[in-house]
Design an enzyme around this catalytic site. Sequence first.
Site, PDB file in Angstrom:
ATOM      1  N   HIS A 126      -2.452   2.535   8.553  1.00 38.97           N
ATOM      2  CA  HIS A 126      -3.739   1.464   7.802  1.00 38.97           C
ATOM      3  C   HIS A 126      -3.902   0.625   8.613  1.00 38.97           C
ATOM      4  O   HIS A 126      -2.995  -0.323   9.289  1.00 38.97           O
ATOM      5  CB  HIS A 126      -3.425   1.114   6.385  1.00 38.97           C
ATOM      6  CG  HIS A 126      -4.135   0.230   5.814  1.00 38.97           C
ATOM      7  ND1 HIS A 126      -5.590   0.438   5.606  1.00 38.97           N
ATOM      8  CD2 HIS A 126      -3.853  -1.179   5.419  1.00 38.97           C
ATOM      9  CE1 HIS A 126      -5.997  -0.783   5.008  1.00 38.97           C
ATOM     10  NE2 HIS A 126      -5.132  -1.677   4.878  1.00 38.97           N
ATOM     11  N   HIS A 150     -12.704  -3.367   3.779  1.00 39.61           N
ATOM     12  CA  HIS A 150     -11.386  -3.915   3.830  1.00 39.61           C
ATOM     13  C   HIS A 150     -10.615  -3.275   5.228  1.00 39.61           C
ATOM     14  O   HIS A 150      -9.991  -3.963   6.032  1.00 39.61           O
ATOM     15  CB  HIS A 150     -10.729  -3.109   2.772  1.00 39.61           C
ATOM     16  CG  HIS A 150      -9.145  -3.513   2.571  1.00 39.61           C
ATOM     17  ND1 HIS A 150      -8.302  -4.005   1.533  1.00 39.61           N
ATOM     18  CD2 HIS A 150      -8.111  -3.107   3.564  1.00 39.61           C
ATOM     19  CE1 HIS A 150      -7.004  -3.730   2.089  1.00 39.61           C
ATOM     20  NE2 HIS A 150      -6.983  -3.629   3.243  1.00 39.61           N
ATOM     21  N   HIS A 160      -6.923  -3.120   9.746  1.00 41.79           N
ATOM     22  CA  HIS A 160      -8.148  -3.805   9.554  1.00 41.79           C
ATOM     23  C   HIS A 160      -9.054  -4.018  10.806  1.00 41.79           C
ATOM     24  O   HIS A 160      -9.291  -5.372  11.148  1.00 41.79           O
ATOM     25  CB  HIS A 160      -7.885  -5.157   8.906  1.00 41.79           C
ATOM     26  CG  HIS A 160      -6.998  -5.217   7.640  1.00 41.79           C
ATOM     27  ND1 HIS A 160      -6.378  -6.321   7.157  1.00 41.79           N
ATOM     28  CD2 HIS A 160      -6.610  -4.077   6.556  1.00 41.79           C
ATOM     29  CE1 HIS A 160      -5.859  -5.912   6.114  1.00 41.79           C
ATOM     30  NE2 HIS A 160      -5.984  -4.807   5.914  1.00 41.79           N
ATOM     31  N   GLU A 203     -18.313  11.140  22.054  1.00 45.32           N
ATOM     32  CA  GLU A 203     -16.690  11.468  21.747  1.00 45.32           C
ATOM     33  C   GLU A 203     -16.686  11.744  20.350  1.00 45.32           C
ATOM     34  O   GLU A 203     -15.658  12.688  19.952  1.00 45.32           O
ATOM     35  CB  GLU A 203     -15.854  10.028  22.156  1.00 45.32           C
ATOM     36  CG  GLU A 203     -15.448   9.996  23.568  1.00 45.32           C
ATOM     37  CD  GLU A 203     -14.761  11.095  24.246  1.00 45.32           C
ATOM     38  OE1 GLU A 203     -15.529  11.947  25.135  1.00 45.32           O
ATOM     39  OE2 GLU A 203     -13.708  11.489  23.971  1.00 45.32           O
ATOM     40  N   GLU A 230       0.851  -1.229  -0.040  1.00 43.52           N
ATOM     41  CA  GLU A 230      -0.152   0.125   0.154  1.00 43.52           C
ATOM     42  C   GLU A 230       0.908   1.335   0.125  1.00 43.52           C
ATOM     43  O   GLU A 230       0.327   2.525   0.342  1.00 43.52           O
ATOM     44  CB  GLU A 230      -0.949   0.191   1.304  1.00 43.52           C
ATOM     45  CG  GLU A 230      -2.090  -1.164   1.269  1.00 43.52           C
ATOM     46  CD  GLU A 230      -2.876  -1.292   0.175  1.00 43.52           C
ATOM     47  OE1 GLU A 230      -2.776  -0.589  -0.759  1.00 43.52           O
ATOM     48  OE2 GLU A 230      -3.551  -2.438  -0.020  1.00 43.52           O
TER      49      GLU A 230
HETATM   50  O1  2HA Z   1      -0.431  -5.327   3.496  1.00 42.67           O
HETATM   51  O2  2HA Z   1      -3.193  -4.416   4.607  1.00 42.67           O
HETATM   52  O3  2HA Z   1      -4.189  -3.581   2.421  1.00 42.67           O
HETATM   53  C1  2HA Z   1      -1.656  -5.834   4.044  1.00 42.67           C
HETATM   54  C2  2HA Z   1      -2.666  -4.981   3.741  1.00 42.67           C
HETATM   55  C3  2HA Z   1      -3.098  -4.567   2.547  1.00 42.67           C
HETATM   56 ZN    ZN Z   2      -5.111  -3.451   4.378  1.00 38.26          ZN
END
Ligand code: 2HA
Ligand code: ZN
Length: 270
Positions: free
Chosen positions: A139, A210, A141, A169, A116
């Site tokens: 980033h 995602h 998940h 909040e 990414e």
């Molecule tokens: O690299 O999160 O979006 C792993 C990720 C891809």
């Molecule tokens: Zn990811």
Amino acid sequence: MKDILTAPFITEMRETTANMYRQGWDERNGGNISYLLEEKEVAEYLDLNKVIRTIPTGFDASGLIGKIFIVTGTGKYFKNVDKDPETNLGIVRIAKDGTTAELLWGYKDGGKFTSEFPAHMMSHMARLKVDPEHRVVMHSHPTYTIAMNTVCSTDEKEFTHKLWQSNTECIVVFPDGVGVLPCMVCGTNEIGEATAEKMKKFRLVVWTNHGIYGTGKTMDEAFGLIETVEKTAQIYMLSLGHVVNVIPDEILKGLADLWGLTPLEGVLKV
Ligand code: 2HA
Ligand code: ZN
């Protein structure tokens, strides 16, 4: 030259990745962080004239020439960063051509930065234009945020409103709201460009089905934004189907007024 393993930015990367892993947000190789460093802080630990190897970026990062980042590696697990930072992290500088990254430290097993990287670098370019003190792109998940995507529309005003309505909040922590991208193929320049476009306006961008991007001046700011969204997404999902009481728009406006904040336009109906 000081030992790089004692550098505060390495400690921050080790602590943050471990923390995110333990939150359950970063399974396997999920998630990535890039952190813009000051040249003079890196020069205390590394000879900046010594390039280990160069890595093509695959896109134009001209806006970041000469800038140095510490970035998590592709295929690497957040779980493992703390015990082996030199394999799982790398320090790269964007070269004069704007399309090559110069490796200054790390990726010891021959690896490279996260898949990414385009989304990260393009987001840095966008956020630096808005805020010269911007430093971190994160980033992740997080489970409930992704769960919320399966039951909510991708309309970012609606998504922001649902979060604001579920926890007082939220409007205080992210009055600027949450940008939302539809489900897209990840790891591409296209999703990078779409993310950066949202970053002109938002510090938080959800990638539907995602995960999420958080940005900030510090690791704490980026982490705190994601943490607040995720906790609230959990509240939202736990109460789904049983809602009898959400925060009224008058109260949300009252909170914004109290803290002198400007809420994302077009969300509140008052
Ligand atoms: O690299 O999160 O979006 C792993 C990720 C891809
Ligand atoms: Zn990811």
